[in-house]
Design an enzyme around this catalytic site. Structure first.
Site, PDB file in Angstrom:
ATOM      1  N   ARG A 122       0.995  -1.191  -0.067  1.00  0.00           N
ATOM      2  CA  ARG A 122       0.101   0.038  -0.119  1.00  0.00           C
ATOM      3  C   ARG A 122       0.869   1.041  -0.032  1.00  0.00           C
ATOM      4  O   ARG A 122       1.939   1.303   0.607  1.00  0.00           O
ATOM      5  CB  ARG A 122      -1.011  -0.014   1.264  1.00  0.00           C
ATOM      6  CG  ARG A 122      -2.121  -0.946   1.259  1.00  0.00           C
ATOM      7  CD  ARG A 122      -3.022  -0.471   0.019  1.00  0.00           C
ATOM      8  NE  ARG A 122      -4.167  -1.394   0.103  1.00  0.00           N
ATOM      9  CZ  ARG A 122      -4.514  -2.233  -0.885  1.00  0.00           C
ATOM     10  NH1 ARG A 122      -3.606  -2.504  -1.682  1.00  0.00           N
ATOM     11  NH2 ARG A 122      -5.453  -2.887  -0.925  1.00  0.00           N
TER      12      ARG A 122
ATOM     13  N   HIS B 217      -1.438   1.288  -9.537  1.00  0.00           N
ATOM     14  CA  HIS B 217      -2.312   0.432  -8.827  1.00  0.00           C
ATOM     15  C   HIS B 217      -3.157  -0.744  -9.597  1.00  0.00           C
ATOM     16  O   HIS B 217      -4.286  -0.733  -9.309  1.00  0.00           O
ATOM     17  CB  HIS B 217      -3.249   1.097  -7.802  1.00  0.00           C
ATOM     18  CG  HIS B 217      -3.500   0.118  -6.637  1.00  0.00           C
ATOM     19  ND1 HIS B 217      -3.499   0.649  -5.126  1.00  0.00           N
ATOM     20  CD2 HIS B 217      -3.771  -1.059  -6.246  1.00  0.00           C
ATOM     21  CE1 HIS B 217      -3.958  -0.321  -4.469  1.00  0.00           C
ATOM     22  NE2 HIS B 217      -4.061  -1.292  -5.086  1.00  0.00           N
TER      23      HIS B 217
HETATM   24  P1  NDP Z   1      -2.550 -11.544   3.866  1.00  0.00           P
HETATM   25  O1  NDP Z   1      -3.100 -11.218   4.879  1.00  0.00           O
HETATM   26  O2  NDP Z   1      -2.478 -13.111   3.644  1.00  0.00           O
HETATM   27  O3  NDP Z   1      -0.823 -11.613   4.340  1.00  0.00           O
HETATM   28  C1  NDP Z   1      -0.211 -10.562   5.063  1.00  0.00           C
HETATM   29  C2  NDP Z   1       1.180 -10.796   5.389  1.00  0.00           C
HETATM   30  O4  NDP Z   1       1.595  -9.799   6.093  1.00  0.00           O
HETATM   31  C3  NDP Z   1       1.067 -12.017   6.714  1.00  0.00           C
HETATM   32  O5  NDP Z   1       2.307 -12.763   6.472  1.00  0.00           O
HETATM   33  C4  NDP Z   1       1.464 -11.096   7.875  1.00  0.00           C
HETATM   34  O6  NDP Z   1       2.161 -11.910   8.909  1.00  0.00           O
HETATM   35  C5  NDP Z   1       2.226  -9.964   7.450  1.00  0.00           C
HETATM   36  N1  NDP Z   1       2.256  -8.814   8.266  1.00  0.00           N
HETATM   37  C6  NDP Z   1       1.188  -8.235   8.606  1.00  0.00           C
HETATM   38  N2  NDP Z   1       1.563  -7.028   9.448  1.00  0.00           N
HETATM   39  C7  NDP Z   1       2.925  -7.074   9.708  1.00  0.00           C
HETATM   40  C8  NDP Z   1       3.990  -6.569  10.705  1.00  0.00           C
HETATM   41  N3  NDP Z   1       3.369  -5.312  11.160  1.00  0.00           N
HETATM   42  N4  NDP Z   1       4.967  -6.911  10.387  1.00  0.00           N
HETATM   43  C9  NDP Z   1       5.395  -8.092   9.534  1.00  0.00           C
HETATM   44  N5  NDP Z   1       4.639  -8.727   8.919  1.00  0.00           N
HETATM   45  C10 NDP Z   1       3.391  -8.353   9.010  1.00  0.00           C
HETATM   46  O7  NDP Z   1      -2.255 -10.726   2.849  1.00  0.00           O
HETATM   47  P2  NDP Z   1      -2.391 -11.116   1.141  1.00  0.00           P
HETATM   48  O8  NDP Z   1      -1.095 -11.839   0.814  1.00  0.00           O
HETATM   49  O9  NDP Z   1      -3.495 -11.550   0.742  1.00  0.00           O
HETATM   50  O10 NDP Z   1      -2.196  -9.270   0.780  1.00  0.00           O
HETATM   51  C11 NDP Z   1      -1.267  -8.620   1.244  1.00  0.00           C
HETATM   52  C12 NDP Z   1      -1.456  -7.223   0.707  1.00  0.00           C
HETATM   53  O11 NDP Z   1      -1.137  -7.024  -0.377  1.00  0.00           O
HETATM   54  C13 NDP Z   1      -2.700  -6.612   1.156  1.00  0.00           C
HETATM   55  O12 NDP Z   1      -2.949  -6.516   2.213  1.00  0.00           O
HETATM   56  C14 NDP Z   1      -2.770  -5.396   0.139  1.00  0.00           C
HETATM   57  O13 NDP Z   1      -2.275  -4.252   0.824  1.00  0.00           O
HETATM   58  C15 NDP Z   1      -1.741  -5.767  -0.982  1.00  0.00           C
HETATM   59  N6  NDP Z   1      -2.446  -6.156  -2.240  1.00  0.00           N
HETATM   60  C16 NDP Z   1      -1.868  -5.219  -3.388  1.00  0.00           C
HETATM   61  C17 NDP Z   1      -2.975  -5.285  -4.555  1.00  0.00           C
HETATM   62  C18 NDP Z   1      -2.245  -4.298  -5.547  1.00  0.00           C
HETATM   63  O14 NDP Z   1      -2.950  -4.503  -6.682  1.00  0.00           O
HETATM   64  N7  NDP Z   1      -1.118  -3.680  -5.520  1.00  0.00           N
HETATM   65  C19 NDP Z   1      -3.494  -6.394  -4.645  1.00  0.00           C
HETATM   66  C20 NDP Z   1      -4.045  -7.286  -3.570  1.00  0.00           C
HETATM   67  C21 NDP Z   1      -3.186  -7.139  -2.253  1.00  0.00           C
HETATM   68  P3  NDP Z   1       1.560 -13.487   9.728  1.00  0.00           P
HETATM   69  O15 NDP Z   1       1.675 -14.343   8.423  1.00  0.00           O
HETATM   70  O16 NDP Z   1       2.259 -13.363  10.661  1.00  0.00           O
HETATM   71  O17 NDP Z   1       0.094 -12.961   9.648  1.00  0.00           O
HETATM   72  C1  OXD Z   2      -6.626  -5.223  -3.447  1.00  0.00           C
HETATM   73  C2  OXD Z   2      -6.203  -4.145  -4.359  1.00  0.00           C
HETATM   74  O1  OXD Z   2      -6.978  -4.894  -2.194  1.00  0.00           O
HETATM   75  O2  OXD Z   2      -6.301  -4.239  -5.434  1.00  0.00           O
HETATM   76  O3  OXD Z   2      -7.352  -5.965  -3.798  1.00  0.00           O
HETATM   77  O4  OXD Z   2      -5.216  -3.458  -4.083  1.00  0.00           O
END
Ligand code: NDP
Ligand code: OXD
Length: 303
Positions: A218, A266
């Site tokens: 993000r 994005h």
């Molecule tokens: P998940 O919830 O499956 O994974 C999130 C990961 O981040 C987990 O491994 C979690 O740790 C880790 N995490 C969260 N907070 C912290 C922290 N403070 N310090 C270290 N690690 C942390 O999410 P997704 O993989 O599905 O998606 C991740 C992100 O990708 C979304 O939230 C979004 O922001 C972004 N995204 C962007 C898109 C784009 O088009 N650019 C599209 C889709 C998503 P733990 O395993 O311990 O819970």
């Molecule tokens: C999502 C994104 O969160 O598009 O799906 O970033």
């Protein structure tokens, strides 16, 4: 039990078809709702300012993977995000493309191309490269598998430090050693109070000199001024950003024209309409059955 979808017409048309096939009623737009008290489920990217207009609301579903755009839910209203293989695969593809582009010096070659300058630089081997993935969730794990398959040495960073096969995992108390060995740093973290502004000068200073940044988490996680300074000082070599701070990136922003930075607006992923609707149906059915909700967000941690 009413299910309201608030979205743009193309998505609404597909959801209407998927819900009709499943024999589930769906309101496509608030203007179709006669009695707001009927609404128990709401799917949207951002909800109406006052969710109190639906007094019997139980559940909100974000039509994307992230939920940082959502306000605090009213007492008793649960929040789910969309789980969709398509989102995970699209982001994986973008991240793999970005990692290869930066690792193989494409910003330099694109820049040379503007003046027709034919000049070769050292050609690195993937198996000599160290990739560090911040966020080892659904998408991070998929990226790790693909980049590992290409030969990169893959490390992962997550809140819990949960083990992932074939990946050296670092927990939050080991951020520094993780950064020390990230020639390409990939951010796939959700935006939370803990991750806001995390990609800053202090973090960049712990990375190998000339390392690269791939950012698809993000925008608000990144300090763009610190990124520019890190590029100017040579601390970072290049960056590829699918998310920026702010978004949209203003027309005259330095990052658009900086040869060391590649920006996409994005678009790493866009939820497939059918997959999104099918996920919403799965949430609806689980909720009715009193089963665990797919994509339920832990609002105490923010993802
Ligand atoms: P998940 O919830 O499956 O994974 C999130 C990961 O981040 C987990 O491994 C979690 O740790 C880790 N995490 C969260 N907070 C912290 C922290 N403070 N310090 C270290 N690690 C942390 O999410 P997704 O993989 O599905 O998606 C991740 C992100 O990708 C979304 O939230 C979004 O922001 C972004 N995204 C962007 C898109 C784009 O088009 N650019 C599209 C889709 C998503 P733990 O395993 O311990 O819970
Ligand atoms: C999502 C994104 O969160 O598009 O799906 O970033």
């Amino acid at each position: 039990m009413g299910f309201l979808l608030q979205t743009f017409p193309e998505r609404a048309a597909v959801w209407a078809q998927v819900f009709a096939e499943a024999g589930e009623p769906l309101y496509c737009g608030a203007d179709q709702v006669i009695d707001p008290a009927d609404i128990r489920y709401l799917a949207c990217w951002t909800p109406p300012a006052d969710l109190g207009i639906y007094p019997n609301l139980e559940l909100v579903i974000s039509v994307g993977a992230g939920v940082d755009q959502m306000p605090t839910m009213p007492e008793g209203v649960r929040l789910c995000r969309t789980l969709s293989p398509g989102i995970d695969e699209m982001v994986r593809d973008w991240v793999v493309m970005a990692t290869l582009m930066l690792y193989r010096d494409m910003p330099t070659y694109l820049s040379q191309a503007t003046s027709g300058h034919w000049k070769a630089h050292d050609v690195p081997l993937a198996r000599n490269g160290r990739v560090g993935i911040m966020g080892m969730g659904r998408i991070g794990r998929l990226v790790a598998k693909t980049l590992g398959g290409l030969g990169f040495n893959v490390a992962g960073f997550s809140r819990s430090g949960t083990a992932v096969e074939g990946v050296r995992i670092f927990g939050v108390d080991a951020l520094e050693p993780f950064l020390h060995e990230s020639d390409v740093l990939i951010c796939l973290l959700p935006l939370t109070d803990e991750t806001r502004g995390l990609l800053n000068a202090e973090l960049f200073s712990k990375m190998p000199k000339g390392a690269h940044l791939v950012h698809a988490g993000r925008g608000a996680q990144l300090d763009m001024a610190d990124l520019r300074s890190a590029l100017d000082s040579g601390r970072l070599g290049s960056a590829m950003l699918d998310v920026t701070n702010p978004e949209p990136l203003p027309e005259d922003h330095w990052a658009w024209t900086d040869p060391r930075v590649i920006v996409s607006p994005h678009v790493a992923a866009s939820t497939d309409h059918r997959e999104g609707a099918e996920h919403a149906l799965a949430v609806l059915r689980s909720s009715r059955a009193g089963a665990a909700l797919p994509g339920l967000v832990d609002t105490t941690v923010g993802y």
